[in-house]
Design a protein around this motif. Sequence first.
Motif, short mmCIF file in Angstrom:
data_model
loop_
_atom_site.label_atom_id
_atom_site.label_comp_id
_atom_site.label_asym_id
_atom_site.label_seq_id
_atom_site.Cartn_x
_atom_site.Cartn_y
_atom_site.Cartn_z
N ASP A 1 0.81 -1.22 0.00
CA ASP A 1 0.00 0.00 0.00
C ASP A 1 0.84 1.26 0.00
O ASP A 1 0.31 2.37 0.07
N GLY A 2 2.16 1.10 0.04
CA GLY A 2 3.05 2.27 -0.02
C GLY A 2 3.25 2.97 1.30
O GLY A 2 3.57 4.16 1.34
N ALA A 3 3.08 2.25 2.41
CA ALA A 3 3.25 2.88 3.72
C ALA A 3 4.74 3.04 4.06
O ALA A 3 5.56 2.17 3.75
N GLY A 4 5.08 4.15 4.70
CA GLY A 4 6.48 4.39 5.10
C GLY A 4 6.78 3.65 6.39
O GLY A 4 5.90 3.11 7.06
N ALA A 5 8.07 3.67 6.77
CA ALA A 5 8.52 2.95 7.96
C ALA A 5 7.81 3.47 9.21
O ALA A 5 7.37 2.70 10.06
N LEU A 6 7.70 4.81 9.27
CA LEU A 6 7.11 5.41 10.46
C LEU A 6 5.63 5.03 10.58
O LEU A 6 5.14 4.72 11.65
N HIS A 7 4.97 5.05 9.41
CA HIS A 7 3.55 4.69 9.38
C HIS A 7 3.35 3.26 9.85
O HIS A 7 2.48 2.95 10.66
N LYS A 8 4.25 2.34 9.36
CA LYS A 8 4.14 0.94 9.75
C LYS A 8 4.37 0.79 11.26
O LYS A 8 3.68 0.04 11.95
N PHE A 9 5.35 1.54 11.75
CA PHE A 9 5.64 1.47 13.17
C PHE A 9 4.44 1.90 14.00
O PHE A 9 4.01 1.25 14.94
N ARG A 10 3.87 3.04 13.58
CA ARG A 10 2.75 3.62 14.31
C ARG A 10 1.50 2.74 14.26
O ARG A 10 0.82 2.56 15.26
N HIS A 11 1.23 2.17 13.09
CA HIS A 11 -0.06 1.49 12.92
C HIS A 11 0.01 -0.02 13.00
O HIS A 11 -1.02 -0.68 13.10
N ILE A 12 1.20 -0.60 12.92
CA ILE A 12 1.30 -2.06 13.04
C ILE A 12 2.08 -2.46 14.29
O ILE A 12 1.58 -3.19 15.13
N SER A 13 3.30 -1.91 14.43
CA SER A 13 4.16 -2.34 15.53
C SER A 13 3.56 -1.99 16.89
O SER A 13 3.41 -2.85 17.76
N VAL A 14 3.23 -0.70 17.07
CA VAL A 14 2.76 -0.27 18.39
C VAL A 14 1.50 -1.02 18.83
O VAL A 14 1.46 -1.56 19.92
N PRO A 15 0.45 -1.09 17.96
CA PRO A 15 -0.73 -1.86 18.40
C PRO A 15 -0.37 -3.32 18.66
O PRO A 15 -0.94 -3.94 19.56
N GLY A 16 0.57 -3.86 17.91
CA GLY A 16 0.96 -5.26 18.08
C GLY A 16 1.61 -5.55 19.41
O GLY A 16 1.56 -6.67 19.90
N ILE A 17 2.26 -4.54 19.97
CA ILE A 17 2.95 -4.80 21.24
C ILE A 17 2.30 -4.06 22.40
O ILE A 17 2.89 -3.89 23.46
N ILE A 18 1.07 -3.62 22.20
CA ILE A 18 0.42 -2.81 23.24
C ILE A 18 0.33 -3.57 24.56
O ILE A 18 0.48 -3.00 25.64
N LEU A 19 0.15 -4.90 24.46
CA LEU A 19 0.07 -5.70 25.68
C LEU A 19 1.40 -5.71 26.42
O LEU A 19 1.45 -5.64 27.65
N VAL A 20 2.48 -5.78 25.65
CA VAL A 20 3.80 -5.76 26.28
C VAL A 20 4.04 -4.39 26.92
O VAL A 20 4.58 -4.30 28.02
#
Lengths: 291, 278, 444
Positions: A194-213
């Motif tokens: 979808d053309g997402a940048g690194a920061l966008h991926k971090f914000r919308h995939i990584s952070v929600p993915g580790i919210i429990l941690v």
Amino acid sequence: MSYTIQKKIVIFTFLLIPISLLLLFLIYPTIRLFQFSLTDWNGMSKSFNYVGFDNFVQAFQTPEVWKALSNNLLYFIVHVIFIPLEIMIAVYLNQKLRASNFFRTIVFMPYIINGVAVAYIFTYLYNPLNGPLNELLSVVGLESLTQKWLSDTDVVNYSLIAVSLWRFSGFHVILFLAGLQSIPNDLYEAATVDGAGALHKFRHISVPGIILVIDLVLFLNIRGALQVFDIPFLMTQGGPGTASTTFTVYTLETAFKFNNYGLASALAIILMVIIIAMSIVQKQLIKVKGD
Amino acid sequence: MTLRVRFNFSRILLYLLFLVITAIVLFPVAINVFTAFKTPMEVMTSSPLSLPDEWQLSNIVTAFDKGNMSVGFKNTIILVVISVVVNTVLGSMTAYVLHRFDFKLRSAIFALFFAAMVVPFYTTEVSRFQIIKSLDLYDTLGAPLLIYAGTDLLQIFIFLQFIQKISTQLDESAMIDGASYFKIYFRIIFPLLLPASATLAIIKAVDIMNDMYIPYLYMPSKDLHTLSTALMTFVSSRGSDWGQLAAAILIVMLPTIIIYLSMQKVIMSGIAEGAVKG
Amino acid sequence: MSKSAIGKGMLVLMLLLVSVFTAACGNNAKNGNTSNNNGKTVNQQEETPANTSKEKVTLKMAMWDSNNDFIDFLTDKVTEFNQVNPNVTVELESFKGDGDYLQAMKVRASADSLPDIYELKPNWLNDFKENLTPINDLAVTKQNQYAATYAIDGNIYALPSVSFPELVYYNKSIFEELNLEVPTTWPQFIEVLQAIKANDKYIPYAMGGKDAWPNYPFNEFLPHSISGDENYLSSTATEDEPFGEGTVFYQGYSQIADLYNADVMGPDPLGTSWDQATDLFVSKQAAVIASGLWFMPTYSSKVGNTDDLGAFPMPYRMTESETLKLMTFTDQFYGINSNTKHPEEAKAFMEWFYSPEVYQTYIDTAQLNSAFEGVEANVPWLQQFYESNPIEPFVYIPGDAEYTRISNAIQLDVKALGQDMMAGKKVSDIATELNGKWKKAKNG
């Protein structure tokens, strides 16, 4: 045997020992703590008197209590500030990096070293007579940064917090890393398409993915920062004066040095209430963010 | 195979960052190693950053003898092994019951575990001491064993995460075969929980090895010293010797580091497996 | 239906558990009685006849000391009692510092787990008196020169093993090199230290300020000494504001502030630990250090001799017209646990332990002054000191119960105050704070 009866038996037998241990070593002492907090017991004598809520009143009126608590707050704040950094390091460790295994091993190492040993090692590093840290700073030409690490009342708390960071940051990094690894790769790939940048991926995939941690680390942090004891106890005994006294150090001194077990129990209960309150606030914040 | 020669600036920065972190982690440890092999005179006069003139072993030997380290090792190993095993079994049983069965006191039990987690433990020591005393466990290995064996909320949560992933269909088909709940737990649930146990076992083992307060308070006898309490005897308020202390630290630190490095792969994957998978 | 049944089951289980452990760990939850003392006494009476027979008995004894050699000596020594009384074995448990020791003993006191015989400092006697057996009637008690001084309401609870002077040590060679005279007044003391500083070769005074306690010759003893009253501490407990301007405390702390502000304690006295301070002194990088006589054996074991070691009484006095006093401390008290199961054996041990032959070896190894009549410590260095310094001893007497109560209530820690002063806190601020708290605690 019918499963209904079996169920009762399983619940009973499986929970018998854990719950007994819990009641015996944690819950019963806590109930006693409540009892003692209403007395003037000195911790040794055969008798005591009930004094109502005097101990709580006194605790709130003692400036040293608030001073100690503000030191704990400092531990908490600095550790919270380090969380983004820890996440960042975990993100980098998660990339395909040569020697990344080696770096993981290194990062986690401080956590497995004996805590008493760590406190003593750092006491030596900070010491003012031929001390390694000041020596290192002068060797690399940063002489102006040398400090009285454990004796300057403005510096001592940061020196101790640095030890705590050294010990626990790596553990947090590895927890974050584990969280990151549990995020399915195709999520990132889809985002890349979808053309997402690194920061966008971090914000919308990584952070929600580790919210429990993040939630877990924050809770460990609240508990750890408010109960921190061994580092100041072993390294400065809360000194100079009372400059690095934390709430737990103060409570223990109240109980065992100044023979006021009643007041110390009240302080312990106040600490419990603070930890519970902060955990609830944190849960709410995470919920809001997680939505 | 193509060799990438392209100059990658951000990559280099990244390696630099990790080299700095490595230095920060290793610097205190390295200094301690140097100090452990120096003579008292060298500790005072030579640069603390320098290697010892001669790697002399006298500090190590004295520290081992004086600190009664072999006793410390023995007791620490006993405590760690027994408590970790008992603790893992108890923790997984608790999680199994709390997840698979619905009963009235379920949430009350959760609340109890949460309460236990926020009790500032040092201050409940007087009451706990009275219990240990009345169970006749004072100054025996039984005292810390019993205290360590108890499970806690964090453990239960991690086990719960794992049990969640074990499909209840497994339980049900076993029940069709007539298996009892006990059998289901021991044959199906517990084996599948082992990866999670590895992580928890490591964390628990580290906690126990590092604990100084409980052994110090409940087992004052010399032949019940653990590594932590043995280390504490090297520091007195009226005189200690950096070289010997550093040697004692090294003795205490080295086995854990060796175990850690040799099992590093298992531990890392265990953590990746076990830690809070959403 | 089944659910509620399980709920009930669990409830019963919990009740069961609660009742089991409350039964196990004490009738003490009731009536505010923190130890099942009544039950204990009954047991004891039942057991006593059995004990007097030829049953094997182990006595636990606890002590603290910083000196490993001394700990080793005492560990071996107490086992010799077994030769005198084959039925009794004495086991020594040692701690490296009095702070750790005190905390452990207090926790044990709360659960009636104190050792049969244990060591005390004079200022702890008040706290532990409920846990000690009066030993007025022991034969060795009558031989002790100081025991009566520390009696509480006529009861002697513990016997001091040693007495020793508090000294200022100096490296003679440095004083000779710089042409310095031994000071005999406070202003001279500061002058001497400033002269050493001006020379810029040595650290004048080696202060282990990081450990807090090494400032006790100043922050604990100075006001006490200049008050001229051995019972000074107890007398402050009768006053509402014993710290303000014009009081002994204020004058004393101003003297201390003069010393700390003179900046004669090296680059970082608050970051230096006691062992580093002694290293500085022993290696002649520092000229002066103050502590009790107990430091002398450490010095001689590190240096190999005491040829260069000089000592003088801490000159607390401001002018030469006042008398020069020598603060004398009595320490290493041993008492018998009031709940011991073997009181007769413990008393027999005390009689043996303080018998002249055994005690002589104790005092010679400790290298401190004897606390018993008829026994002289064999410490030539000290005898020499007394010959060249004819001074009036001033015995440290701890505060009474009321003093202990008030100072605990306000958490008075004079050594922490010393650290505060080295970090720059003003005497007037300390005095105002203390007065406020003291008055409130005393009358509230």
